[in-house]
Design a protein around this motif. Sequence first.
Motif, PDB file in Angstrom:
ATOM      1  N   GLU A  66       0.844  -1.194   0.000  1.00  0.00           N
ATOM      2  CA  GLU A  66       0.000   0.000   0.000  1.00  0.00           C
ATOM      3  C   GLU A  66       0.884   1.250   0.000  1.00  0.00           C
ATOM      4  O   GLU A  66       0.616   2.212  -0.668  1.00  0.00           O
ATOM      5  N   THR A  67       1.934   1.213   0.813  1.00  0.00           N
ATOM      6  CA  THR A  67       2.876   2.334   0.901  1.00  0.00           C
ATOM      7  C   THR A  67       3.523   2.584  -0.451  1.00  0.00           C
ATOM      8  O   THR A  67       3.691   3.706  -0.894  1.00  0.00           O
ATOM      9  N   MET A  68       3.908   1.505  -1.068  1.00  0.00           N
ATOM     10  CA  MET A  68       4.569   1.590  -2.366  1.00  0.00           C
ATOM     11  C   MET A  68       3.618   2.184  -3.388  1.00  0.00           C
ATOM     12  O   MET A  68       4.040   2.884  -4.257  1.00  0.00           O
ATOM     13  N   LYS A  69       2.305   1.884  -3.217  1.00  0.00           N
ATOM     14  CA  LYS A  69       1.321   2.441  -4.143  1.00  0.00           C
ATOM     15  C   LYS A  69       1.335   3.961  -4.093  1.00  0.00           C
ATOM     16  O   LYS A  69       1.035   4.635  -5.012  1.00  0.00           O
ATOM     17  N   ARG A  70       1.730   4.460  -2.899  1.00  0.00           N
ATOM     18  CA  ARG A  70       1.763   5.909  -2.749  1.00  0.00           C
ATOM     19  C   ARG A  70       3.089   6.485  -3.211  1.00  0.00           C
ATOM     20  O   ARG A  70       3.416   7.612  -2.972  1.00  0.00           O
ATOM     21  N   GLY A  71       3.978   5.644  -3.838  1.00  0.00           N
ATOM     22  CA  GLY A  71       5.229   6.131  -4.415  1.00  0.00           C
ATOM     23  C   GLY A  71       6.468   5.665  -3.717  1.00  0.00           C
ATOM     24  O   GLY A  71       7.565   5.909  -4.119  1.00  0.00           O
ATOM     25  N   TYR A  72       6.300   4.977  -2.685  1.00  0.00           N
ATOM     26  CA  TYR A  72       7.478   4.477  -1.970  1.00  0.00           C
ATOM     27  C   TYR A  72       8.009   3.255  -2.658  1.00  0.00           C
ATOM     28  O   TYR A  72       7.269   2.557  -3.331  1.00  0.00           O
ATOM     29  N   ALA A  73       9.410   3.151  -2.603  1.00  0.00           N
ATOM     30  CA  ALA A  73      10.035   1.963  -3.208  1.00  0.00           C
ATOM     31  C   ALA A  73      10.932   1.279  -2.227  1.00  0.00           C
ATOM     32  O   ALA A  73      11.364   1.880  -1.270  1.00  0.00           O
ATOM     33  N   ILE A  74      11.210   0.037  -2.488  1.00  0.00           N
ATOM     34  CA  ILE A  74      12.112  -0.742  -1.621  1.00  0.00           C
ATOM     35  C   ILE A  74      13.282  -1.171  -2.488  1.00  0.00           C
ATOM     36  O   ILE A  74      13.096  -1.668  -3.594  1.00  0.00           O
ATOM     37  N   THR A  75      14.508  -0.955  -1.861  1.00  0.00           N
ATOM     38  CA  THR A  75      15.698  -1.238  -2.574  1.00  0.00           C
ATOM     39  C   THR A  75      16.432  -2.421  -1.981  1.00  0.00           C
ATOM     40  O   THR A  75      16.574  -2.524  -0.773  1.00  0.00           O
ATOM     41  N   TYR A  76      16.807  -3.332  -2.860  1.00  0.00           N
ATOM     42  CA  TYR A  76      17.555  -4.517  -2.437  1.00  0.00           C
ATOM     43  C   TYR A  76      18.908  -4.522  -3.076  1.00  0.00           C
ATOM     44  O   TYR A  76      19.079  -3.995  -4.147  1.00  0.00           O
ATOM     45  N   SER A  77      19.962  -5.040  -2.418  1.00  0.00           N
ATOM     46  CA  SER A  77      21.279  -5.260  -3.027  1.00  0.00           C
ATOM     47  C   SER A  77      21.160  -6.384  -4.037  1.00  0.00           C
ATOM     48  O   SER A  77      20.135  -7.051  -4.079  1.00  0.00           O
ATOM     49  N   SER A  78      22.274  -6.540  -4.779  1.00  0.00           N
ATOM     50  CA  SER A  78      22.236  -7.619  -5.765  1.00  0.00           C
ATOM     51  C   SER A  78      22.066  -8.969  -5.141  1.00  0.00           C
ATOM     52  O   SER A  78      21.522  -9.887  -5.723  1.00  0.00           O
ATOM     53  N   SER A  79      22.501  -9.005  -3.832  1.00  0.00           N
ATOM     54  CA  SER A  79      22.349 -10.299  -3.139  1.00  0.00           C
ATOM     55  C   SER A  79      20.975 -10.458  -2.528  1.00  0.00           C
ATOM     56  O   SER A  79      20.704 -11.426  -1.842  1.00  0.00           O
TER      57      SER A  79
END
Lengths: 77, 451
Positions: B398-411
Amino acid sequence: MEKDSNLSFEEAMAELEKIVEKLEKGDVPLEKAISYYQEGMQLSKVCNDKLSNVQEKMTKIMNEQGQFESFEIQEDE
Amino acid sequence: MEDNYLTVSALTKYIKRKFTTDPHLKNLWLKGEISNFKHHSRGHMYLTIKDDNARVQAVMFAGNNRRLKFQPENGMNVLIRGDIGVFEQFGQYQLYIQQMEPDGIGSLYLAFEQLKEKLSKKGYFDEQRKKELPKFPEHIGIITSPTGAAVRDIITTIKRRYPIVQTTIIPVLVQGENAPSSIAGAINKANQITGFDVLIVGRGGGSIEELWGFNEEIVANAIYNSQIPVVSAVGHETDMTISDFAADVRAPTPTGAAEIAVPSTLELLHNVSSMQRSLTRIISEKTATASQHLNRIKQSYAFRYPEQLIAQKEQELDKYVERLGTAFNHERRRKDERLSGLNARLEALHPRRQIERTIKDLKQLNKQLNYVMTKQLEQSQDRQQNSLEKLTLLNPLETMKRGYAITYSSSGKLLKTVKDAAESDEITVKLSDGKLVSRVLDIEEEKDGEG
């Protein structure tokens, strides 16, 4: 009353005296008193008969063998 | 010269012969006092007869002393008949006593007194052992001589006074040497024959010697041991014998004995008629009294007015019936009340009420349970809704729907800070509808998180 004639003179007299004494005390109920009276008169008749009508008894004497014989008084000693 | 001497025996024999032939020393009568008396076990009596100035030895052989009526004693003055002889062995003259009498007092009297004292000490004359004569004897035993005046007196008196009694004579010797054993024997025999209820023992008057048979111990023993009461009638009124003392009753004369032994028929008849009169008088008085009593009762109110008595009784009965009814009703009421009380108590305790109460309780409990359950359910739903809402709020998508993103390393590691990545690192930026695979070109760190 039949048995009264079997009483000895002494017994009859004693009974008669007892009955007179009982009646003289005066506290005997009437019915009992009449029965005592009848008994007393019967007893007095028994006594009277024994004294008046019984024949004289024989005088006996014992002989040397210890048997009894009739005895007549000897007028001369 | 020797031939002139006598031997002692010859001299004694000579003297003895002189004594024996001297008529003055034969059958002599001597008066003196007894001393040194000794009664030898073989029966002979040895004694000394003395007066103030002299003494003589004496012997009385058993054959002679057996007839003595008294017991010789020291100091007793005696009259003696005897012979003078010589006792050769001792060279001693002595008196051979044939007969001895007490001096001054008759030997029979002395013997009587001695026996009387002896028997008295033995209790023969005790009043308490004397038997009572029967009032009306039936059989009298007369122990006497069948030929004497006594038997005639006794029998005629008995026949005159009380002819209904049986009399039996047991003949005995009443005087002489054999009298005592004859009398005693007859008493003993009478005791063996059943039927006698009185014994008359006796004889008519006479001298003391003639009456002596009744003074002997053997007769006293027989009387004492007799089971049948004994009337003793010996001699006349003034004569007293041992038998009289030992007997149960002493009669003054034989006629007296008969009078004592039997009642008088005339007197008895008189008594009987007197008792008859008493009986008649007593019963007449008794019946008269009873009649008077009866008349009094007959005259009483109850007998004269019996209907009144009944009326009264009826009234009483009514009262009683009424009282009975009242009492019955009262009692019934009391019982009813008690029953009602008990019923009420019983009703109160009926189980139906308890069941109803229990059902009510149960319903109440059900209601409570439902309420609690509903409450519980609502609370749970609320909580669940709440949680869901909270959960929704926290949903990263839901948060992401509001423009938030989650970042993961290559691992695949989540990057929370710039320091988790270096320049040129390949990173993946996850957006609500996909991902961007990117390269870090520059890192700019912001102070206090501003950016």
